[in-house]
Design a protein around this motif. Structure first.
Motif: not given
Length: 117
Positions: A16-23, A33-40
């Protein structure tokens, strides 16, 4: 010019979280991507504006303490200075794109997560 295959990158928190394709150098672009119940963690940016486009599922994005329930096909634009918090309150995985511009390293100020009903 460059091409990146998302399979060559990893989500920040494993599944989960961000998957950076460009920074940088002018913007960030990520799959999120976040699974059920996940937060940021709630935060804001002083310079960067942030955009999310929901690819799959539904997600709650709280902007300045106002919750917005978004579903696949919806887009949200968040201005610099607007506090935002992302949580998957659904029972399925949510996938989104995220972009931040103009890119500024370290332009993230964490704040307390809002209280939700």
């Amino acid at each position: 010019m460059f091409i990146i295959d998302e399979k060559d990158k990893e989500y920040r928190f494993g599944d989960s979280g961000p998957k950076y394709l460009m920074q940088g150098p002018r913007m960030n672009f990520a799959l999120v991507q976040f699974m059920p119940g996940q937060d940021f963690q709630a935060h804001y940016h002083e310079v960067m504006e942030e955009n999310f486009f929901v690819l799959e599922g539904s997600v709650t994005i709280v902007v300045n303490d106002i919750p917005h329930d978004l579903k696949s096909g919806q887009f949200i634009h968040i201005e610099p200075g607007e506090r935002h918090y992302v949580i998957n309150r659904s029972s399925s995985v949510v996938r989104m794109t995220a972009s931040l511009a103009p890119y500024k390293d370290g332009d993230k100020v964490e704040v307390d997560n809002p209280k939700l009903d």
